[in-house]
Design a protein around this motif. Sequence first.
Motif, PDB file in Angstrom:
ATOM      1  N   VAL A  96       0.843  -1.201   0.000  1.00 26.49           N
ATOM      2  CA  VAL A  96       0.000   0.000   0.000  1.00 26.49           C
ATOM      3  C   VAL A  96       0.878   1.251   0.000  1.00 26.49           C
TER       4      VAL A  96
ATOM      5  N   GLN B  16       0.594  10.578  -3.499  1.00 28.68           N
ATOM      6  CA  GLN B  16      -0.499  11.007  -2.620  1.00 28.68           C
ATOM      7  C   GLN B  16      -0.174  10.657  -1.173  1.00 28.68           C
TER       8      GLN B  16
ATOM      9  N   PHE C  33      -5.727   4.937  -4.083  1.00 32.84           N
ATOM     10  CA  PHE C  33      -6.507   3.850  -4.685  1.00 32.84           C
ATOM     11  C   PHE C  33      -7.359   4.362  -5.849  1.00 32.84           C
ATOM     12  N   LYS C  34      -7.827   5.615  -5.754  1.00 32.19           N
ATOM     13  CA  LYS C  34      -8.583   6.191  -6.865  1.00 32.19           C
ATOM     14  C   LYS C  34      -7.711   6.290  -8.107  1.00 32.19           C
TER      15      LYS C  34
ATOM     16  N   SER D 289       1.612   7.038  -6.522  1.00 25.58           N
ATOM     17  CA  SER D 289       0.532   7.962  -6.880  1.00 25.58           C
ATOM     18  C   SER D 289       0.849   9.386  -6.428  1.00 25.58           C
TER      19      SER D 289
ATOM     20  N   SER E 250      -9.908  -1.848 -11.055  1.00 24.60           N
ATOM     21  CA  SER E 250     -11.340  -1.691 -11.287  1.00 24.60           C
ATOM     22  C   SER E 250     -11.813  -2.850 -12.156  1.00 24.60           C
TER      23      SER E 250
ATOM     24  N   GLY F 284      -5.684   2.189  -8.135  1.00 18.72           N
ATOM     25  CA  GLY F 284      -6.376   0.967  -7.733  1.00 18.72           C
ATOM     26  C   GLY F 284      -6.967   0.206  -8.915  1.00 18.72           C
TER      27      GLY F 284
ATOM     28  N   GLN G   4      -2.971  10.397   0.951  1.00 19.39           N
ATOM     29  CA  GLN G   4      -4.191   9.727   1.413  1.00 19.39           C
ATOM     30  C   GLN G   4      -4.380   8.421   0.657  1.00 19.39           C
ATOM     31  N   ILE G   5      -4.566   7.357   1.419  1.00 15.04           N
ATOM     32  CA  ILE G   5      -4.713   6.033   0.819  1.00 15.04           C
ATOM     33  C   ILE G   5      -5.915   5.998  -0.134  1.00 15.04           C
ATOM     34  N   SER G   6      -7.018   6.643   0.250  1.00 13.90           N
ATOM     35  CA  SER G   6      -8.210   6.619  -0.619  1.00 13.90           C
ATOM     36  C   SER G   6      -7.919   7.279  -1.967  1.00 13.90           C
ATOM     37  N   LYS G   7      -7.156   8.368  -1.964  1.00 10.87           N
ATOM     38  CA  LYS G   7      -6.804   9.045  -3.221  1.00 10.87           C
ATOM     39  C   LYS G   7      -5.860   8.180  -4.049  1.00 10.87           C
TER      40      LYS G   7
END
Length: 164
Positions: free
Chosen positions: A72, A81, A88-89, A79, A94, A92, A83-86
């Motif tokens: 991670v 980034q 993954f956006k 990325s 799909s 990540g 923030q992990i959520s950003k």
Amino acid sequence: MHMDNLKIYGFRANIDSVGDVLSQINEIKKDEEIIQLMDADAIASKNHVVHGVNHAVAAFDRGENIAKDLGVEVLLRCSAQRQISKAFKILGLSEGDMNLCAVLINCDDDYVEELESLFTRDDDVLDGDEDKLKEIYAITDIEAENMSVENIIIDRISKLIVDY
């Protein structure tokens, strides 16, 4: 944390279920090994990935890692980034057809065959599309006048360290 070897491969995939793919990957690898899959469309080059991986390993060594898991952390660093959520956006997986970048750390050579049984090997997916990358990373034309898109992303990865 030591990194004995790093391998970076490109694949074309058709993903029915992200969860199923991640389960299959987890069955392949052993404890000290990392297989991190990322969206290759957000990757500028192998150099971009190597830079992100080196920064992720260095962050763990200094105790400045953001994520608990090195895979991670690689995603975060690649990325650019915090923030992990950003992250993954951007990187990540799909469902549907997608290009994959597979990062293997401390893995045996036969893992690529395991991955080739799941996906179609194609390292060309690791050659970034500048227009797509500019959109994904919100890189302006003015920024891109002075520096290649690849170098802008690498520069942002480097700056992640400084900004704590």
